[in-house]
Design a protein around this motif. Structure first.
Motif, PDB file in Angstrom:
ATOM      1  N   ILE A 150       1.597   2.752   3.646  1.00  0.00           N
ATOM      2  CA  ILE A 150       2.979   3.231   3.760  1.00  0.00           C
ATOM      3  C   ILE A 150       3.251   4.272   2.684  1.00  0.00           C
ATOM      4  CG2 ILE A 150       5.410   2.568   3.564  1.00  0.00           C
ATOM      5  CD1 ILE A 150       4.615  -0.171   4.751  1.00  0.00           C
ATOM      6  N   ASP A 151       2.825   3.984   1.458  1.00  0.00           N
ATOM      7  CA  ASP A 151       3.028   4.923   0.356  1.00  0.00           C
ATOM      8  C   ASP A 151       2.254   6.221   0.584  1.00  0.00           C
ATOM      9  OD1 ASP A 151       4.220   5.263  -2.357  1.00  0.00           O
ATOM     10  OD2 ASP A 151       2.116   5.486  -2.940  1.00  0.00           O
ATOM     11  N   PHE A 161       6.852  -4.202  -0.697  1.00  0.00           N
ATOM     12  CA  PHE A 161       6.807  -2.767  -0.975  1.00  0.00           C
ATOM     13  C   PHE A 161       7.815  -2.392  -2.058  1.00  0.00           C
ATOM     14  CE2 PHE A 161       7.842   1.717  -0.173  1.00  0.00           C
ATOM     15  CZ  PHE A 161       6.559   2.262  -0.193  1.00  0.00           C
ATOM     16  N   GLN A 180      -1.832  -5.551   0.542  1.00  0.00           N
ATOM     17  CA  GLN A 180      -1.873  -4.450  -0.420  1.00  0.00           C
ATOM     18  C   GLN A 180      -2.256  -3.142   0.255  1.00  0.00           C
ATOM     19  OE1 GLN A 180      -0.761  -4.880  -3.551  1.00  0.00           O
ATOM     20  NE2 GLN A 180      -0.874  -2.656  -3.752  1.00  0.00           N
ATOM     21  N   TRP A 188       6.645  -3.539  -5.467  1.00  0.00           N
ATOM     22  CA  TRP A 188       5.485  -2.772  -5.921  1.00  0.00           C
ATOM     23  C   TRP A 188       5.878  -1.375  -6.381  1.00  0.00           C
ATOM     24  CZ3 TRP A 188       2.370   0.855  -2.612  1.00  0.00           C
ATOM     25  CH2 TRP A 188       1.222   1.306  -3.278  1.00  0.00           C
ATOM     26  N   ARG A 189       6.753  -0.689  -5.632  1.00  0.00           N
ATOM     27  CA  ARG A 189       7.025   0.713  -5.917  1.00  0.00           C
ATOM     28  C   ARG A 189       8.284   0.943  -6.750  1.00  0.00           C
ATOM     29  NH1 ARG A 189       3.500   3.366  -6.829  1.00  0.00           N
ATOM     30  NH2 ARG A 189       4.699   5.279  -6.513  1.00  0.00           N
ATOM     31  N   LEU A 211       0.807  -1.805   2.127  1.00  0.00           N
ATOM     32  CA  LEU A 211       1.747  -1.132   1.212  1.00  0.00           C
ATOM     33  C   LEU A 211       1.204   0.228   0.794  1.00  0.00           C
ATOM     34  CD1 LEU A 211       2.715  -4.133  -1.120  1.00  0.00           C
ATOM     35  CD2 LEU A 211       3.644  -3.513   1.116  1.00  0.00           C
ATOM     36  N   ARG A 212      -0.090   0.275   0.494  1.00  0.00           N
ATOM     37  CA  ARG A 212      -0.703   1.532   0.065  1.00  0.00           C
ATOM     38  C   ARG A 212      -0.678   2.566   1.187  1.00  0.00           C
ATOM     39  NH1 ARG A 212      -5.798   0.999  -0.427  1.00  0.00           N
ATOM     40  NH2 ARG A 212      -6.125   2.846  -1.741  1.00  0.00           N
TER      41      ARG A 212
END
Length: 296
Positions: A207-208, A16, A201, A19-20, A204-205
């Motif tokens: 969570i975002d 994460f 993926q 990625w962010r 993570l998406r």
């Protein structure tokens, strides 16, 4: 956005951050191993070893992904105590820190797991409001969530991540791959038990998504819409690796390896992400074959 994160050097946490972080999130990582954090992230992420080091600082969000792996070894009483301690102690400390802080975060995203529902042998879909089966995994996750929900009393929005098996280059798949690559993989026990999974993926998406949607709170199942029975999962993994996957793993072997923890592999849960779907989240990998193809 300034984010305080625990578990940032773990499988999900480091993915994460990587990625962010290049896209506007500034991370401070609480870790027992600052050298590992430095190796993973360089100087782009600040690593601290305790909450004392961030006293008085302003964070927009706190993401709590701490916890010892649950299926790595046999469940002794000592191991079960460690599983509880690694989750509950840090979560309790984070909420106490928020209570004392003048600048409280707007959102607290805290880990949990589909173990909240206990293990099930039926084909019934489990959504966030479904009944639970009592046992160690339920009590562990319920107590973990209860600690996190205390932040709601402080006016902090709380989202609980009831995560399934996360598929990516690491995590659960890393443990499965040696046997499957040698052609020795196959179903576990009867193979009829349900496995609720999610591609890394999409984890993570999700969570975002929860981080940014300010009206969302409470528990969310982080699993793909289509769970898979274990025998189907083994077959799909074998096909993805172009290897046979027909050798069953007898229940007795699993019980000798994991003791009481064998229930994680021999039983299961057919979990559906009802609240995420209702909120408009769209999975990139809703189908197992596509998820495995993206990994391999």
């Amino acid at each position: 956005m300034n984010v305080l994160i625990t578990g940032g050097t773990g499988f999900i946490g480091q993915a994460f951050i990587k990625w962010r972080q290049p896209h506007g999130l500034n991370f401070t990582c609480i870790t027992r191993n600052p050298k590992k954090a430095q190796k993973l992230f360089g100087d782009s992420v600040r690593a601290v070893t305790s909450l004392m080091e961030v006293d008085g600082e302003k964070f927009d969000a706190v993401i709590n992904l701490c916890g010892e792996p649950i299926a790595d070894r046999r469940w002794s009483e000592k191991r079960k105590q460690l599983l509880r301690y690694s989750r509950l102690t840090m979560t309790h400390a984070l909420v106490d820190w928020m209570a004392m802080s003048e600048n409280k975060p707007s959102v607290f995203i805290s880990g949990s797991a589909i173990g909240y529902y206990g293990t099930h042998t039926s084909d019934d879909l489990l959504v966030e409001a479904s009944a639970v089966r009592q046992g160690f995994t339920h009590s562990l996750c319920a107590d973990w969530e209860e600690e996190a929900l205390r932040a709601g009393e402080l006016g902090v929005r709380v989202c609980l991540l009831r995560t399934g098996i996360v598929l990516g280059k690491g995590g659960a798949l890393k443990k499965m791959l040696p046997a499957f690559r040698m052609g020795l993989g196959g179903p576990i026990g009867t193979g009829k038990q349900w496995m609720s999974w999610i591609h890394l993926q999409d984890e993570l998406r999700a969570i975002d998504f929860l981080l940014r949607h300010q009206t969302l709170q409470g528990a969310f199942n982080l699993t793909a819409p289509e769970a898979s029975q274990n025998r189907c999962f083994a077959e799909a993994l074998g096909q993805a690796l172009k290897r046979p996957a027909k050798l069953p793993l007898p229940p007795l072997v699993v019980e000798l390896m994991l003791g009481e923890g064998a229930e994680l592999l021999l039983e299961g849960q057919r979990v559906y992400p009802q609240r995420l779907m209702q909120a408009g989240f769209e999975f990139k990998y809703p189908e197992l074959d596509d998820a495995l193809a993206a990994i391999f």
